[in-house]
Motif scaffolding. Structure first.
Motif, PDB file in Angstrom:
ATOM      1  N   ILE A  56      46.935  64.281  71.582  1.00 51.56           N
ATOM      2  CA  ILE A  56      46.984  62.865  72.026  1.00 51.56           C
ATOM      3  C   ILE A  56      47.458  62.796  73.475  1.00 51.56           C
ATOM      4  N   GLU A  57      48.558  63.505  73.720  1.00 50.16           N
ATOM      5  CA  GLU A  57      49.159  63.465  75.060  1.00 50.16           C
ATOM      6  C   GLU A  57      48.160  63.900  76.131  1.00 50.16           C
ATOM      7  N   ARG A  58      47.457  64.975  75.847  1.00 46.20           N
ATOM      8  CA  ARG A  58      46.502  65.476  76.860  1.00 46.20           C
ATOM      9  C   ARG A  58      45.327  64.523  77.043  1.00 46.20           C
ATOM     10  N   MET A  59      44.874  63.937  75.941  1.00 49.61           N
ATOM     11  CA  MET A  59      43.765  62.977  76.060  1.00 49.61           C
ATOM     12  C   MET A  59      44.184  61.761  76.878  1.00 49.61           C
ATOM     13  N   VAL A  60      45.404  61.288  76.633  1.00 52.37           N
ATOM     14  CA  VAL A  60      45.889  60.120  77.383  1.00 52.37           C
ATOM     15  C   VAL A  60      45.917  60.453  78.868  1.00 52.37           C
ATOM     16  N   ARG A  61      46.462  61.619  79.188  1.00 46.53           N
ATOM     17  CA  ARG A  61      46.569  62.012  80.605  1.00 46.53           C
ATOM     18  C   ARG A  61      45.194  62.130  81.266  1.00 46.53           C
ATOM     19  N   ALA A  62      44.214  62.601  80.479  1.00 48.46           N
ATOM     20  CA  ALA A  62      42.875  62.812  81.060  1.00 48.46           C
ATOM     21  C   ALA A  62      42.001  61.551  80.971  1.00 48.46           C
ATOM     22  N   GLY A  63      42.532  60.481  80.358  1.00 49.07           N
ATOM     23  CA  GLY A  63      41.767  59.227  80.261  1.00 49.07           C
ATOM     24  C   GLY A  63      40.608  59.312  79.280  1.00 49.07           C
ATOM     25  N   VAL A  64      40.732  60.154  78.244  1.00 49.83           N
ATOM     26  CA  VAL A  64      39.667  60.256  77.232  1.00 49.83           C
ATOM     27  C   VAL A  64      39.895  59.164  76.179  1.00 49.83           C
ATOM     28  N   VAL A  65      38.842  58.432  75.827  1.00 52.67           N
ATOM     29  CA  VAL A  65      38.964  57.359  74.825  1.00 52.67           C
ATOM     30  C   VAL A  65      39.074  57.959  73.416  1.00 52.67           C
ATOM     31  N   PHE A  66      39.928  57.355  72.596  1.00 51.94           N
ATOM     32  CA  PHE A  66      40.110  57.772  71.195  1.00 51.94           C
ATOM     33  C   PHE A  66      39.150  56.947  70.344  1.00 51.94           C
ATOM     34  N   ASN A  67      38.063  57.562  69.900  1.00 55.26           N
ATOM     35  CA  ASN A  67      37.050  56.818  69.156  1.00 55.26           C
ATOM     36  C   ASN A  67      37.283  57.011  67.649  1.00 55.26           C
ATOM     37  N   LEU A  68      37.705  55.959  66.970  1.00 55.99           N
ATOM     38  CA  LEU A  68      38.078  56.061  65.555  1.00 55.99           C
ATOM     39  C   LEU A  68      36.899  55.706  64.652  1.00 55.99           C
ATOM     40  N   LEU A  69      36.738  56.495  63.561  1.00 58.13           N
ATOM     41  CA  LEU A  69      35.608  56.313  62.654  1.00 58.13           C
ATOM     42  C   LEU A  69      36.094  56.273  61.205  1.00 58.13           C
ATOM     43  N   PRO A  70      36.814  55.221  60.853  1.00 57.16           N
ATOM     44  CA  PRO A  70      37.446  55.199  59.527  1.00 57.16           C
ATOM     45  C   PRO A  70      36.444  55.139  58.376  1.00 57.16           C
ATOM     46  N   GLY A  71      35.201  54.747  58.651  1.00 61.63           N
ATOM     47  CA  GLY A  71      34.196  54.684  57.591  1.00 61.63           C
ATOM     48  C   GLY A  71      33.936  56.058  56.992  1.00 61.63           C
ATOM     49  N   ALA A  72      33.972  57.088  57.825  1.00 62.39           N
ATOM     50  CA  ALA A  72      33.711  58.448  57.320  1.00 62.39           C
ATOM     51  C   ALA A  72      34.849  58.894  56.406  1.00 62.39           C
ATOM     52  N   VAL A  73      36.069  58.482  56.697  1.00 60.05           N
ATOM     53  CA  VAL A  73      37.208  58.847  55.846  1.00 60.05           C
ATOM     54  C   VAL A  73      37.031  58.193  54.476  1.00 60.05           C
ATOM     55  N   LEU A  74      36.723  56.886  54.514  1.00 60.72           N
ATOM     56  CA  LEU A  74      36.550  56.140  53.260  1.00 60.72           C
ATOM     57  C   LEU A  74      35.411  56.721  52.430  1.00 60.72           C
ATOM     58  N   PHE A  75      34.256  56.904  53.067  1.00 59.38           N
ATOM     59  CA  PHE A  75      33.059  57.284  52.311  1.00 59.38           C
ATOM     60  C   PHE A  75      33.161  58.702  51.767  1.00 59.38           C
ATOM     61  N   LEU A  76      33.886  59.587  52.477  1.00 55.55           N
ATOM     62  CA  LEU A  76      34.041  60.956  51.976  1.00 55.55           C
ATOM     63  C   LEU A  76      35.183  61.051  50.960  1.00 55.55           C
ATOM     64  N   GLY A  77      35.809  59.927  50.671  1.00 59.34           N
ATOM     65  CA  GLY A  77      36.875  59.912  49.666  1.00 59.34           C
ATOM     66  C   GLY A  77      38.119  60.634  50.141  1.00 59.34           C
ATOM     67  N   LEU A  78      38.313  60.677  51.454  1.00 59.05           N
ATOM     68  CA  LEU A  78      39.497  61.350  52.003  1.00 59.05           C
ATOM     69  C   LEU A  78      40.602  60.313  52.164  1.00 59.05           C
ATOM     70  N   ASN A  79      41.800  60.771  52.504  1.00 63.28           N
ATOM     71  CA  ASN A  79      42.850  59.762  52.640  1.00 63.28           C
ATOM     72  C   ASN A  79      43.624  59.842  53.946  1.00 63.28           C
ATOM     73  N   ARG A  80      43.166  60.705  54.842  1.00 63.89           N
ATOM     74  CA  ARG A  80      43.911  60.786  56.100  1.00 63.89           C
ATOM     75  C   ARG A  80      43.157  60.050  57.210  1.00 63.89           C
ATOM     76  N   TYR A  81      43.676  58.891  57.551  1.00 68.60           N
ATOM     77  CA  TYR A  81      43.103  58.079  58.623  1.00 68.60           C
ATOM     78  C   TYR A  81      43.798  58.429  59.941  1.00 68.60           C
ATOM     79  N   PRO A  82      43.144  58.190  61.061  1.00 66.85           N
ATOM     80  CA  PRO A  82      43.794  58.506  62.337  1.00 66.85           C
ATOM     81  C   PRO A  82      45.040  57.656  62.554  1.00 66.85           C
TER      82      PRO A  82
END
Ligand code: NIG
Ligand code: FE
Length: 414
Positions: free
Chosen positions: A272-298
């Motif tokens: 996270i820290e390095r992405m913030v410093r480099a200005g990289v956007v955090f693109n969240l895709l919670p649909g894949a977590v839900l549909f794969l029946g996983l439970n760890r969201y970003p």
């Protein structure tokens, strides 16, 4: 002819820094671009001078059109059989190891022509507009050979020429190792670097180069090689990172100066820290977590606290997220990532535009921006994620042209 939307209950314009400009009882004047917005009387006067057609928004909420910055729409067949296997307890990785998953989509894609692919894609694109989305990023990645990746990117280009939905193309040749290179992954990487990337760039068929950086797919070193090669040819890097495990994808995204790193369900603090410093956007895709029946969201709250900029996408694809419904992703990001409706709306508009490096013209309604406008069937933004899975779209304008009425595409305009 310019359009003037009057009787807007609330007009929301996402600002650069995550806050909002907002106005009640407003009007919005636009042609292909936004001309002005503000207090109704003033704007109306300007509109009448310019001969605009006046449209009553019926006391509804108006926002920029949504920007879905991560989708895989160029596939041949749905994979409902795999969903059924998952319902019996098999995991996404189990199914991939059995030869299913992305590789089954590759076999299906290779069996159809480019014309056929265009035919199959067009109705899928309607659904994005119906849910309020006016721009999507669209990846290849089901061809996995130079010819087949070109076929997908040509199909994406052709769809963009005939369909009102705007598509920003991404080369994802490094999505999986194709069947014919299973015992020689290095050779497939050589092919991507020496042939696929140059061919795609020569034909101007992609803006971004993406890699599925994941345990058992492409390592950090392999991903770096592809992204650097893409960069050398002018493709902006982005990547599927830290989705199923923390492989160091976020750090790589920072190192190569990616526009975004996507998924990030397992991202480390250091990542996270390095992405913030480099200005990289955090693109969240919670649909894949839900549909794969996983439970760890970003961990979106942590990302925001550390200064990160969020985007939110459907990840529309036949394996891990078969939906075009971006407002539903706002619901998931609210319920599972503790983001407020305004935070998720920002991520799905301005954040998406930032992830695509198109913030100059997309994702907001500042005068001069492209007139991509969604009129919602409610008066305030909380209702968008609240009515989960339900379509709350009243009208959509793309480049100033009315495309969706009462949540449905206007047939004559397709
Ligand atoms: O973003 N993770 C890799 N790619 C997609 C899944 C694609 C597929 O299963 O067809 C994703 O989840
Ligand atoms: Fe994806």
């Amino acid at each position: 002819m310019p359009t003037c939307l009057i009787n807007i209950a609330r007009l929301l314009n996402p600002r650069e820094n995550g806050t909002w400009e907002e106005l009640e009882s407003a009007a919005l004047l636009f042609d292909e671009r936004v001309v002005a917005w503000g207090e109704q009387g003033e704007v109306l006067e300007k509109a009448q001078r310019g001969g605009a057609q006046i449209v009553d928004a019926g006391n509804r909420l108006v926002t920029p059109g949504l920007v879905d910055s991560h989708t895989h729409p160029a596939f041949a067949e749905p994979r409902a059989g795999e969903f059924e296997l998952r319902c019996q307890g098999k995991s996404y990785k189990d199914i991939a190891a059995l030869g299913g998953g992305i590789r089954s989509s590759v076999r299906a894609l290779r069996a159809i022509s480019e014309d056929e692919l265009v035919e199959r894609m067009l109705p899928r694109l309607d659904r994005f507009l119906e849910y309020g989305t006016t721009t999507i990023e669209a990846k290849s990645g089901y061809g996995l050979s130079t010819t087949e990746e070109l076929k997908q990117l040509c199909a994406i280009k052709r769809c963009g020429e005939t369909h009102p939905l705007e598509m920003i193309p991404t080369l994802l040749a490094a999505h999986e190792v194709p069947d014919e290179y299973r015992s020689n992954k290095a050779q497939y990487l050589d092919l991507i670097v020496n042939e696929t990337i140059p061919s795609v760039v020569e034909r101007k068929l992609a803006r971004f180069c993406d890699v599925f950086c994941e345990e058992g797919v492409f390592s950090v070193e392999e991903s770096r090689r592809v992204l650097e090669a893409g960069k050398k040819h002018g493709l902006i890097p982005k990547l599927h990172a830290d989705q199923l495990s923390d492989t160091g994808g976020a750090k790589l995204a920072a190192e190569v100066g990616a526009a975004s790193a996507d998924h990030l369900d397992h991202v480390s603090d250091e990542g996270i820290e390095r992405m913030v410093r480099a200005g990289v956007v955090f693109n969240l895709l919670p649909g894949a977590v839900l549909f794969l029946g996983l439970n760890r969201y970003p961990d979106a709250r942590r990302i925001l606290k550390m200064g990160g900029s969020l985007a939110l996408s459907t990840d529309f694809n036949p394996g891990s997220s078969p939906t075009q419904n971006l407002p539903l992703m706002m619901t998931l990001a609210g319920s599972f990532c503790q983001l407020s409706p305004r935070e998720t709306l920002w991520a799905a508009t301005r954040g998406g535009a930032r992830a695509l490096r198109l913030e100059d013209r997309l994702g907001h309604l500042t005068p001069g921006a492209q007139a991509d406008v969604t009129v919602w069937d409610c008066a305030e933004e909380r209702q968008i994620p609240y009515w989960y899975g339900m379509n709350q779209v009243h009208q959509v304008y793309k480049r100033g042209r009315l495309i969706i009425v009462n949540g449905k595409i206007i047939p004559s305009d397709i």
